[in-house]
Motif scaffolding. Structure first.
Motif: not given
Length: 132
Positions: A74-79, A94-98, A118-121, A127-129
């Protein structure tokens, strides 16, 4: 923005039976790093972090049936080192898809964490973690 990213936080995988999945990854040499749960309107979502093959897997057993097969990641997380600063940097790019209006702070889950999705294209969830 790069200065806030520390690496891959984890890869999340839906599972039908979290105990069966934990046993499977332990049989292959994995080790449980933490367990927890999150209350949802449908019931408790069971979670486990398993260190396996040099990465951390977040096993998720939903209280409702989830589709299995392709797409069960379902997602991947960036530490990140600072969730607020990393979020500001993503927004400045410029990303505002939270997916929610505010970050989540979960002080009792896996020793404490805060996150924001947030969502990618293509609709992929990122996930920002930040571990507390």
């Amino acid at each position: 923005m790069q200065e806030h990213f520390q690496g891959l936080g984890h890869v999340a995988i839906y599972t039908r039976d979290i105990e069966e999945s934990i046993a499977f990854y332990e049989k292959l040499g994995g080790a449980v790093k933490g367990r927890g749960g999150v209350t949802t309107p449908a019931g408790e979502k069971k979670l486990a972090l398993v260190f396996f093959g040099g990465i951390t897997l977040e096993l998720i057993q939903s209280p409702t049936d989830m589709p299995m097969g392709e797409g069960n990641v379902p997602h991947f997380a960036l530490l990140v080192d600072d969730l607020d600063a990393a979020t500001a940097a993503v927004r400045a790019a410029g990303v505002d898809t939270f997916l929610t209006p505010e970050k989540k702070v979960l002080p009792d889950l896996f020793g404490g964490l805060q996150n924001w999705f947030f969502a990618g294209p293509s609709g992929e969830q990122i996930e920002l973690l930040q571990m507390l």
